[in-house]
Design a protein around this motif. Structure first.
Motif, PDB file in Angstrom:
ATOM      1  N   TRP A   1       6.762 -31.585 -39.876  1.00 39.17           N
ATOM      2  CA  TRP A   1       6.855 -32.928 -40.957  1.00 39.17           C
ATOM      3  C   TRP A   1       6.787 -32.572 -42.327  1.00 39.17           C
ATOM      4  O   TRP A   1       6.719 -31.191 -42.504  1.00 39.17           O
ATOM      5  CB  TRP A   1       5.872 -34.115 -40.637  1.00 39.17           C
ATOM      6  CG  TRP A   1       4.508 -33.741 -40.861  1.00 39.17           C
ATOM      7  CD1 TRP A   1       3.907 -34.136 -42.013  1.00 39.17           C
ATOM      8  CD2 TRP A   1       3.626 -33.390 -39.778  1.00 39.17           C
ATOM      9  NE1 TRP A   1       2.337 -33.606 -41.916  1.00 39.17           N
ATOM     10  CE2 TRP A   1       2.160 -33.261 -40.419  1.00 39.17           C
ATOM     11  CE3 TRP A   1       3.542 -32.995 -38.208  1.00 39.17           C
ATOM     12  CZ2 TRP A   1       1.012 -32.899 -39.698  1.00 39.17           C
ATOM     13  CZ3 TRP A   1       2.462 -32.583 -37.790  1.00 39.17           C
ATOM     14  CH2 TRP A   1       1.047 -32.598 -38.374  1.00 39.17           C
TER      15      TRP A   1
ATOM     16  N   SER B   1      15.517 -37.753 -37.371  1.00 39.62           N
ATOM     17  CA  SER B   1      16.495 -37.213 -38.628  1.00 39.62           C
ATOM     18  C   SER B   1      17.438 -38.411 -38.396  1.00 39.62           C
ATOM     19  O   SER B   1      18.493 -38.043 -37.619  1.00 39.62           O
ATOM     20  CB  SER B   1      17.083 -35.876 -38.447  1.00 39.62           C
ATOM     21  OG  SER B   1      17.944 -35.734 -39.661  1.00 39.62           O
TER      22      SER B   1
ATOM     23  N   ASN C   1       6.313 -38.288 -41.585  1.00 39.65           N
ATOM     24  CA  ASN C   1       7.854 -38.455 -41.978  1.00 39.65           C
ATOM     25  C   ASN C   1       8.675 -37.267 -41.834  1.00 39.65           C
ATOM     26  O   ASN C   1       8.115 -36.094 -42.186  1.00 39.65           O
ATOM     27  CB  ASN C   1       8.171 -39.180 -43.332  1.00 39.65           C
ATOM     28  CG  ASN C   1       7.299 -38.139 -44.431  1.00 39.65           C
ATOM     29  OD1 ASN C   1       6.504 -37.419 -44.024  1.00 39.65           O
ATOM     30  ND2 ASN C   1       7.503 -38.497 -45.661  1.00 39.65           N
TER      31      ASN C   1
ATOM     32  N   PHE D   1      14.502 -40.296 -43.884  1.00 35.44           N
ATOM     33  CA  PHE D   1      13.502 -39.481 -43.146  1.00 35.44           C
ATOM     34  C   PHE D   1      13.405 -40.586 -41.884  1.00 35.44           C
ATOM     35  O   PHE D   1      13.454 -41.676 -41.922  1.00 35.44           O
ATOM     36  CB  PHE D   1      12.201 -39.173 -43.911  1.00 35.44           C
ATOM     37  CG  PHE D   1      12.336 -38.331 -45.064  1.00 35.44           C
ATOM     38  CD1 PHE D   1      11.768 -37.114 -44.740  1.00 35.44           C
ATOM     39  CD2 PHE D   1      13.059 -38.392 -46.223  1.00 35.44           C
ATOM     40  CE1 PHE D   1      11.758 -35.853 -45.252  1.00 35.44           C
ATOM     41  CE2 PHE D   1      12.919 -37.400 -46.908  1.00 35.44           C
ATOM     42  CZ  PHE D   1      12.299 -36.248 -46.721  1.00 35.44           C
TER      43      PHE D   1
ATOM     44  N   HIS E   1      12.509 -34.856 -41.094  1.00 35.37           N
ATOM     45  CA  HIS E   1      13.869 -34.701 -41.489  1.00 35.37           C
ATOM     46  C   HIS E   1      14.362 -33.316 -40.772  1.00 35.37           C
ATOM     47  O   HIS E   1      14.541 -32.297 -41.448  1.00 35.37           O
ATOM     48  CB  HIS E   1      14.178 -34.864 -42.947  1.00 35.37           C
ATOM     49  CG  HIS E   1      15.725 -34.667 -43.145  1.00 35.37           C
ATOM     50  ND1 HIS E   1      16.354 -36.033 -43.367  1.00 35.37           N
ATOM     51  CD2 HIS E   1      16.540 -33.805 -43.350  1.00 35.37           C
ATOM     52  CE1 HIS E   1      17.578 -35.539 -43.556  1.00 35.37           C
ATOM     53  NE2 HIS E   1      17.906 -34.485 -43.552  1.00 35.37           N
TER      54      HIS E   1
END
Length: 231
Positions: A210, A140, A170, A146, A172
């Motif tokens: 993810w 993050s 990806n 991302f 976060h």
């Protein structure tokens, strides 16, 4: 054959649209679009009284979506200063949805926060600030950015059948799963972070750390929808 109905847990947030500034029930549309692309019908499930979880009986599948940190009291921990403000309404609602889904055998996919809620539902715990463990913030980078991290999935796992052995994902998140009783970790990032959990005793009970809704590969959503057809 009718299309499977997939419920998506949603936010209840202060929002603005047109001339209005009010509380709204919302979720990034990429979730619904991913369900549609996989052949399902998405239905939003905003936080409400826990007895509303009976709605799961009308669903063919359930997605516990991403969002803010789970309140640490849910797993018996004190709050770290970097943990986000609690959202007890959403915590209670999503845990109630999982209770009902577990009782009914409803297929479940957890995404980001959803993975962490599934771990807490199983009696597990979370690491409240992942950079303290891995020594970097690649999961993050900050703001709305991302991170991209390499992930390896386990042999003979459900997640591998849906997305393959090795992939770039990806993500976060600044928290991660620490303990996950009854659930098997079936994917890890290169730094050891748990990236997927499965219940080996259920046909489809899968969480990933993810955000697959932000990619072009809808394998996880297709798997959920296909399982919903069989339920």
């Amino acid at each position: 054959m009718s299309r499977p109905v997939i419920g998506l847990s949603a936010y209840r947030e202060q929002a603005a649209w047109g001339v209005w500034h009010a509380q709204a029930d919302l979720l990034n549309s990429l979730y619904a679009r991913s369900v549609e692309a996989a052949g399902g019908i998405p239905v939003l499930l905003p936080p409400q009284a826990e007895d509303g979880a009976g709605v799961v009986e009308r669903l063919d599948g359930l997605i516990i979506s991403g969002g803010s940190d789970v309140e640490p009291v849910r797993y018996g921990a004190e709050s770290d200063p970097r943990t986000q403000a609690p959202r007890p309404d959403r915590d209670a609602w999503e845990l109630a949805l999982l209770d009902r889904a577990a009782a009914l055998g409803t297929p479940v996919l957890g995404i980001c926060r959803g993975l962490q809620v599934m771990a807490v539902h199983a009696g597990g715990t979370l690491q409240q600030h992942l950079p303290d463990v891995v020594g970097h913030d690649e999961h993050s980078p900050g703001g709305d950015a991302f991170g991209w991290v390499p992930v390896a999935t386990a042999e003979r796992s459900l997640v591998r059948t849906l997305v393959g052995a090795d992939l770039q994902v990806n993500c976060h998140h600044h928290q991660s799963v620490a303990v996950h009783p009854g659930l098997v970790a079936t994917a890890h990032a290169a730094d050891g972070t748990v990236e997927a959990l499965e219940d080996p005793d259920r046909p489809f009970w899968l969480g990933v750390q993810w955000h697959p809704e932000h990619g072009d590969d809808h394998g996880l959503f297709r798997g959920l929808v296909e399982r919903g057809l069989k339920s």
